[in-house]
Motif scaffolding. Structure first.
Motif, PDB file in Angstrom:
ATOM      1  N   SER A 166       4.752  -5.503  -1.188  1.00  0.00           N
ATOM      2  CA  SER A 166       5.731  -6.591  -1.196  1.00  0.00           C
ATOM      3  C   SER A 166       5.366  -7.680  -2.183  1.00  0.00           C
ATOM      4  O   SER A 166       6.237  -8.317  -2.765  1.00  0.00           O
ATOM      5  CB  SER A 166       5.849  -7.206   0.195  1.00  0.00           C
ATOM      6  N   SER A 167       4.071  -7.904  -2.384  1.00  0.00           N
ATOM      7  CA  SER A 167       3.636  -9.068  -3.142  1.00  0.00           C
ATOM      8  C   SER A 167       3.859  -8.923  -4.641  1.00  0.00           C
ATOM      9  O   SER A 167       4.560  -9.725  -5.261  1.00  0.00           O
ATOM     10  CB  SER A 167       2.157  -9.340  -2.856  1.00  0.00           C
ATOM     11  N   ASP A 168       3.276  -7.899  -5.228  1.00  0.00           N
ATOM     12  CA  ASP A 168       3.350  -7.755  -6.684  1.00  0.00           C
ATOM     13  C   ASP A 168       4.033  -6.467  -7.117  1.00  0.00           C
ATOM     14  O   ASP A 168       4.047  -6.153  -8.304  1.00  0.00           O
ATOM     15  CB  ASP A 168       1.952  -7.829  -7.300  1.00  0.00           C
ATOM     16  N   GLY A 169       4.593  -5.743  -6.156  1.00  0.00           N
ATOM     17  CA  GLY A 169       5.287  -4.514  -6.498  1.00  0.00           C
ATOM     18  C   GLY A 169       4.373  -3.380  -6.899  1.00  0.00           C
ATOM     19  O   GLY A 169       4.827  -2.399  -7.499  1.00  0.00           O
ATOM     20  N   SER A 170       3.097  -3.481  -6.558  1.00  0.00           N
ATOM     21  CA  SER A 170       2.176  -2.387  -6.867  1.00  0.00           C
ATOM     22  C   SER A 170       2.644  -1.103  -6.199  1.00  0.00           C
ATOM     23  O   SER A 170       3.140  -1.130  -5.074  1.00  0.00           O
ATOM     24  CB  SER A 170       0.773  -2.732  -6.370  1.00  0.00           C
ATOM     25  N   THR A 171       2.472  -0.009  -6.904  1.00  0.00           N
ATOM     26  CA  THR A 171       2.911   1.283  -6.382  1.00  0.00           C
ATOM     27  C   THR A 171       1.733   2.243  -6.263  1.00  0.00           C
ATOM     28  O   THR A 171       0.764   2.166  -7.017  1.00  0.00           O
ATOM     29  CB  THR A 171       3.986   1.892  -7.295  1.00  0.00           C
ATOM     30  N   PHE A 172       1.865   3.139  -5.301  1.00  0.00           N
ATOM     31  CA  PHE A 172       0.834   4.113  -5.039  1.00  0.00           C
ATOM     32  C   PHE A 172       1.505   5.468  -4.818  1.00  0.00           C
ATOM     33  O   PHE A 172       2.583   5.532  -4.214  1.00  0.00           O
ATOM     34  CB  PHE A 172       0.024   3.712  -3.805  1.00  0.00           C
ATOM     35  N   TYR A 173       0.838   6.519  -5.291  1.00  0.00           N
ATOM     36  CA  TYR A 173       1.383   7.860  -5.163  1.00  0.00           C
ATOM     37  C   TYR A 173       0.297   8.833  -4.751  1.00  0.00           C
ATOM     38  O   TYR A 173      -0.865   8.686  -5.153  1.00  0.00           O
ATOM     39  CB  TYR A 173       1.974   8.326  -6.496  1.00  0.00           C
ATOM     40  N   SER A 174       0.682   9.851  -3.994  1.00  0.00           N
ATOM     41  CA  SER A 174      -0.249  10.928  -3.710  1.00  0.00           C
ATOM     42  C   SER A 174      -0.423  11.749  -4.995  1.00  0.00           C
ATOM     43  O   SER A 174       0.456  11.774  -5.861  1.00  0.00           O
ATOM     44  CB  SER A 174       0.267  11.801  -2.580  1.00  0.00           C
ATOM     45  N   ASP A 175      -1.542  12.437  -5.082  1.00  0.00           N
ATOM     46  CA  ASP A 175      -1.802  13.245  -6.274  1.00  0.00           C
ATOM     47  C   ASP A 175      -0.737  14.327  -6.450  1.00  0.00           C
ATOM     48  O   ASP A 175      -0.424  14.718  -7.571  1.00  0.00           O
ATOM     49  CB  ASP A 175      -3.186  13.886  -6.179  1.00  0.00           C
ATOM     50  N   SER A 176      -0.178  14.798  -5.351  1.00  0.00           N
ATOM     51  CA  SER A 176       0.769  15.903  -5.426  1.00  0.00           C
ATOM     52  C   SER A 176       2.103  15.502  -6.066  1.00  0.00           C
ATOM     53  O   SER A 176       2.846  16.378  -6.516  1.00  0.00           O
ATOM     54  CB  SER A 176       1.013  16.483  -4.033  1.00  0.00           C
ATOM     55  N   VAL A 177       2.405  14.210  -6.111  1.00  0.00           N
ATOM     56  CA  VAL A 177       3.692  13.778  -6.670  1.00  0.00           C
ATOM     57  C   VAL A 177       3.540  12.846  -7.856  1.00  0.00           C
ATOM     58  O   VAL A 177       4.532  12.503  -8.506  1.00  0.00           O
ATOM     59  CB  VAL A 177       4.568  13.092  -5.597  1.00  0.00           C
ATOM     60  N   LYS A 178       2.331  12.443  -8.162  1.00  0.00           N
ATOM     61  CA  LYS A 178       2.095  11.497  -9.251  1.00  0.00           C
ATOM     62  C   LYS A 178       2.653  12.054 -10.566  1.00  0.00           C
ATOM     63  O   LYS A 178       2.435  13.208 -10.910  1.00  0.00           O
ATOM     64  CB  LYS A 178       0.599  11.219  -9.375  1.00  0.00           C
ATOM     65  N   GLY A 179       3.388  11.221 -11.282  1.00  0.00           N
ATOM     66  CA  GLY A 179       3.988  11.645 -12.533  1.00  0.00           C
ATOM     67  C   GLY A 179       5.364  12.262 -12.385  1.00  0.00           C
ATOM     68  O   GLY A 179       6.085  12.443 -13.379  1.00  0.00           O
ATOM     69  N   ARG A 180       5.754  12.584 -11.157  1.00  0.00           N
ATOM     70  CA  ARG A 180       7.071  13.194 -10.923  1.00  0.00           C
ATOM     71  C   ARG A 180       7.978  12.296 -10.087  1.00  0.00           C
ATOM     72  O   ARG A 180       9.197  12.315 -10.258  1.00  0.00           O
ATOM     73  CB  ARG A 180       6.905  14.539 -10.214  1.00  0.00           C
ATOM     74  N   PHE A 181       7.390  11.551  -9.163  1.00  0.00           N
ATOM     75  CA  PHE A 181       8.162  10.693  -8.268  1.00  0.00           C
ATOM     76  C   PHE A 181       7.970   9.228  -8.674  1.00  0.00           C
ATOM     77  O   PHE A 181       6.899   8.829  -9.135  1.00  0.00           O
ATOM     78  CB  PHE A 181       7.699  10.856  -6.824  1.00  0.00           C
ATOM     79  N   THR A 182       9.003   8.435  -8.457  1.00  0.00           N
ATOM     80  CA  THR A 182       8.942   7.002  -8.734  1.00  0.00           C
ATOM     81  C   THR A 182       9.544   6.239  -7.562  1.00  0.00           C
ATOM     82  O   THR A 182      10.686   6.492  -7.172  1.00  0.00           O
ATOM     83  CB  THR A 182       9.705   6.648 -10.012  1.00  0.00           C
TER      84      THR A 182
END
Length: 120
Positions: free
Chosen positions: A53-69
């Protein structure tokens, strides 16, 4: 009362795209993180992505990184998960959940889920 409703799931061919929506009602999104999870048949629930919520930082699992946003529109109290280059192993029920202010807190309110099926 807080409600979370996911939409946008469906059947898509491998390599295709879908955009999931997570509509939140009952309070403002300004101070909560939003996360996406999924559960495939016979498997446990897996964290896919989160946006703070604060700075809009995003996190992804390795299985979807680079494909999901993941993204959010606080004015519409809605979060999104853009899924590209989908694979059959992405087939699952996708759930949205609200957190506290950061993705390190515990998810608190869950939606009912939306089915995503990737198949030719």
């Amino acid at each position: 009362q807080v409600h979370v409703v996911e939409s946008g799931g469906g059947l898509v061919q491998p390599g295709g795209s879908l955009r999931l929506s997570c509509a939140v009602s009952g309070f403002t999104l300004d101070y909560v993180a939003i996360g996406w999870f999924r559960q495939a048949p016979g498997k446990g629930r897996e964290g896919v992505s989160c946006i703070s919520s604060s700075d809009g930082s995003t996190f992804y699992s390795d299985s979807v990184k680079g494909r999901f946003t993941i993204s959010r529109d606080n004015a519409k109290t809605t979060a999104y998960l853009q899924m590209n280059s989908l694979k059959p192993e992405d087939t699952a029920v996708y759930y949205c959940a609200t957190y506290g202010s950061t993705c390190n807190s515990l998810p608190s309110t869950w939606g009912q889920g939306t089915q995503v099926t990737v198949s030719s």
